[in-house]
Design an enzyme around this catalytic site. Structure first.
Site, mmCIF file in Angstrom:
data_model
loop_
_atom_site.group_PDB
_atom_site.id
_atom_site.type_symbol
_atom_site.label_atom_id
_atom_site.label_comp_id
_atom_site.label_asym_id
_atom_site.label_seq_id
_atom_site.Cartn_x
_atom_site.Cartn_y
_atom_site.Cartn_z
ATOM 1 N N LYS A 53 39.718 41.689 48.290
ATOM 2 C CA LYS A 53 40.452 40.426 48.193
ATOM 3 C C LYS A 53 41.850 40.667 47.639
ATOM 4 O O LYS A 53 42.832 40.106 48.126
ATOM 5 C CB LYS A 53 39.667 39.425 47.328
ATOM 6 C CG LYS A 53 38.492 38.858 48.094
ATOM 7 C CD LYS A 53 37.475 38.136 47.254
ATOM 8 C CE LYS A 53 36.256 37.794 48.137
ATOM 9 N NZ LYS A 53 35.118 37.291 47.397
ATOM 10 N N GLN A 97 33.496 35.357 41.738
ATOM 11 C CA GLN A 97 32.611 36.157 42.592
ATOM 12 C C GLN A 97 31.148 35.932 42.207
ATOM 13 O O GLN A 97 30.772 36.100 41.046
ATOM 14 C CB GLN A 97 32.987 37.639 42.450
ATOM 15 C CG GLN A 97 32.281 38.562 43.404
ATOM 16 C CD GLN A 97 32.697 38.335 44.855
ATOM 17 O OE1 GLN A 97 33.862 38.233 45.186
ATOM 18 N NE2 GLN A 97 31.715 38.249 45.734
ATOM 19 N N ASP A 120 36.924 28.633 47.892
ATOM 20 C CA ASP A 120 35.632 28.994 48.500
ATOM 21 C C ASP A 120 34.977 27.762 49.135
ATOM 22 O O ASP A 120 34.000 27.881 49.868
ATOM 23 C CB ASP A 120 34.679 29.526 47.411
ATOM 24 C CG ASP A 120 34.513 31.033 47.473
ATOM 25 O OD1 ASP A 120 34.781 31.607 48.544
ATOM 26 O OD2 ASP A 120 34.123 31.617 46.446
#
Ligand code: NDP
Length: 284
Positions: A53, A97, A120
Site C-alpha cells: 500500500k 489493516q 475501505d
C-alpha cells in the site's frame, strides 16, 4: 479458450490515470491526497499488504504515513490514534489493516474512523450508501472486479450474475454492485443447494469462497465470464484461486487468472478511494 483478463495491465493503466489526476489536483488546489495505514502486531501477510500500500501511494504521488504498532497496543491507544488521524488535514484516508489481534475490537475501530476517511468502505454509513446506490467509496475488491469487467468491455446489464460467497468485504457488496449495473443477481453460500446447477446458469460468475480450485469446468456455462476472487496458498506455497483454471478456461469466454487478475486491482481501488476522499475534502 477464454480471453485472459489481465489485472496487472488494467491496474497499471488505472494507476497512471490516478497519478495524472493527483498531479492536477495538487496543481489546482495544493492538496495532495494522504493515506494513513495502521497495522497492529506482526502478522507477516499483513506486513506485506501494508508495504504494498505504501509503495502504491508513492507510485501515484500520494502522501502516506504508516503506523506499525506493537501487539501489546490497547484499544484506548488505537482509538486515540484514529481520533488524531480523523482530525489531521493531511490525511484523507485511514485504513486499519485487519485482522487485528484478538484483544482488540475490529468493529469499534471501523465505527470510529470518520466515514469521510473510510477508504475501505467498511463503516456502516458507507455500507448503507452502497445499498442505496449513492456512494463516494466502493469496497476495494468488488470495485476492482467491476473495473475489470468494464475495461474488458463486458456489459453486465441484463446478465445472469452468480456471486458465490456472502462476506461483508467481498460477496455482499459485489452482489450489490452487479445489481446497480443492472445484472440479475443470485448470491450463493455454504448452505446453497445444487450449487453447481446455480453456477451453470451464470453469464457472469464471481467466485469468492476461499477454497482452492473448487469451481471446475462442469460447473460453468459455455461462454461464461469467470471472475476468480479467491487467493489460496497451496501446500507448495504457490498462490491459487477458487477456480480450477485448467478445466474452466476452455469453456469460459473471459477469465481472470490468479495471480494477476483481481489481486492487483484491490490496492488500486484503495488509491482511487483516497483520491476521491481528498477531492471531497476540498468540496467541504
Ligand atoms: P470469507 O471466509 O469471509 O467468506 C467466504 C464465503 O464463502 C462465505 O460466505 C461462505 O459461506 C462461502 N463458502 C465457503 N465455502 C463454500 C462452499 N463450499 N460453497 C459455497 N459457498 C462457500 O472470505 P472472504 O469473502 O473474505 O474471501 C473470499 C476469498 O477471496 C478468499 O480466498 C480471500 O483470500 C479472497 N480475497 C481476495 C482479495 C483480493 O484482493 N483478490 C481480497 C479479499 C479476499 P457461509 O457464509 O455460508 O459461511
Amino acid at each position: 479458450m477464454a480471453n485472459i483478463i489481465n489485472g496487472k495491465e488494467i491496474s497499471a493503466a488505472i494507476r497512471a490515470e490516478i497519478k495524472e489526476a493527483t498531479e492536477r489536483l495538487v496543481a489546482e488546489s495544493g492538496v495532495r491526497p494522504g493515506l494513513a495505514v495502521i497495522i497492529v502486531g506482526e502478522d507477516p501477510a499483513s506486513q506485506v499488504y501494508v508495504r504494498n500500500k505504501k509503495r502504491a501511494c508513492d507510485e501515484v504521488g500520494f502522501y502516506s504515513e504508516s503506523y506499525e504498532l506493537p501487539e501489546s497496543t490497547t484499544q484506548d491507544e488505537l482509538n486515540a490514534l484514529v481520533d488524531r488521524l480523523n482530525k489531521d488535514e493531511k490525511i484523507h484516508g485511514i485504513l486499519c489493516q485487519l485482522p487485528l489481534p484478538k484483544h482488540l475490537d475490529e468493529n469499534e475501530v471501523i465505527m470510529r474512523i470518520d466515514p469521510r476517511k473510510d477508504v475501505d468502505a467498511f463503516h456502516p454509513e458507507n455500507v448503507g450508501k452502497i445499498m442505496i446506490g449513492d456512494y463516494s467509496f466502493l469496497p476495494c475488491t468488488p470495485a476492482g472486479v467491476m473495473a475489470l469487467l468494464e475495461r474488458s468491455g463486458i456489459d453486465v446489464c441484463g446478465k445472469e450474475c452468480v456471486v458465490v460467497g456472502r462476506s461483508n468485504i467481498v460477496g455482499k457488496p459485489q452482489a450489490m454492485l452487479l445489481l446497480h449495473a443492472n445484472g440479475t443477481v443470485t448470491i450463493c453460500h455454504s448452505r446453497t443447494k445444487n450449487l453447481a446447477e446455480v453456477c451453470r446458469r451464470a453469464d457472469i460468475l464471481v467466485a469468492a469462497i476461499g477454497k482452492a480450485d473448487f469451481f471446475t469446468g462442469d460447473m460453468i456455462k459455455e461462454g461464461a465470464v469467470v471472475i476468480d476472487v479467491g487467493m489460496n496458498r497451496r501446500a507448495d506455497g504457490k498462490l491459487t484461486g477458487d477456480v480450477d483454471f485448467e478445466s474452466v478456461a476452455p469453456k469460459a469466454s473471459y477469465i481472470t487468472p490468479v495471480p494477476g487478475g483481481v489481486g492487483p486491482m484491490t490496492i488500486t481501488m484503495l488509491m482511487q478511494n483516497t483520491l476521491t476522499a481528498a477531492k471531497n475534502a476540498i468540496k467541504c
